[in-house]
Design a protein around this motif. Structure first.
Motif: not given
Length: 259
Positions: A61, A63-65, A67-68, A84, A145, A151-153, A172
């Motif tokens: 992992w 972070g969202f951005r 990792t994506k 998701d 991305w 957060v908020h990617e 969700s």
């Protein structure tokens, strides 16, 4: 049967054995490839993904951005449909995607479409949760991305973006308790984000923003039309905002008790 669309479905997941079969089934047969990237998974997610014919990778992992972006780099098709594990391509959205590729897709760098949440006993179709236009289809060479690392990617495209009809279904929150459980993790990310940006606690924001969030969701965006779930969502959204700013206050002022 028509040829699969030149799409790699890309899913980043952790311990999503329960949700993955539904998500994977919604893309099966009409997309060219499915890539599932697992991080720190301890359940049967890998077996579920392989059973559905997905290519499986394990990545840490970041972070969202980030990792994506790492997951998207593993895809082989020119177009990426980022999902998701708790989402599902509806039949209407699948038809819209076929229509997009039957036209002139190369005019666009990406496409967005509404996301609709099932909550308690109904689909939520008003308030802050709908239409929630989500840019999830993008050309791998013209988008990536971006946004905040915590957060908020969001997908940032170098070119025009199409808007498609048909909903991306989102499951969700299987229970109300699961929604409540997300308030603190999102508050954690909010505090990290604000500290990284040098943001400071504001009493005005802590007081006024929750009231605004409720009024916007329940009145301006007609959340009242979703019955009691719409009322709950508006209040919970306001309370979540209050918790986030309160946690920021705590991060700046907390002291150990004197002996």
């Amino acid at each position: 049967m028509s040829a699969p669309l030149p799409i790699s479905v890309v899913i980043v997941a952790r311990n999503e054995e329960r949700n993955l079969p539904r998500c994977l089934a919604s893309g099966r047969g009409w997309t060219a490839e499915t890539v599932v990237v697992l991080n720190d998974t301890t359940d049967g997610s890998e077996a579920a993904a392989r059973a559905a014919g997905a290519v499986v990778h394990h990545r840490p992992w970041q972070g969202f951005r980030d990792t994506k972006n790492a997951a998207a780099a593993l895809a082989t098709q020119p177009w990426i449909l980022a999902l998701d594990a708790d989402e599902e391509v509806s039949p209407a959205l699948r038809e819209a995607l076929h229509g997009f590729f039957a036209g002139t897709p190369d005019r666009f760098a990406g496409a967005r479409f509404p996301r609709k949440v099932w909550f308690i006993d109904r689909w939520i179709t008003h308030g802050d949760w709908y239409p929630d236009l989500s840019l999830r289809l993008f050309h791998r060479d013209r988008a990536r991305w971006g946004g905040d690392a915590f957060v908020h990617e969001k997908v940032e495209c170098a070119g025009p973006v199409a808007t498609l009809h048909g909903d991306l279904h989102h499951f969700s929150f299987p229970t109300l308790a699961s929604h409540v459980a997300k308030i603190n993790p999102f508050a954690d990310l909010f505090v990290q984000q604000q500290q990284a940006r040098g943001g400071r606690f504001s009493a005005g924001a802590a007081v006024l923003r929750p009231f605004w969030r409720f009024f916007r969701a329940y009145v301006l965006r007609r959340g009242f039309l979703d019955g009691y779930p719409g009322f709950y969502i508006a209040w919970a959204t306001a309370f979540g905002a209050f918790v986030r700013y309160s946690r920021l206050y705590e991060a700046e002022h907390r002291k150990e008790p004197h002996a």
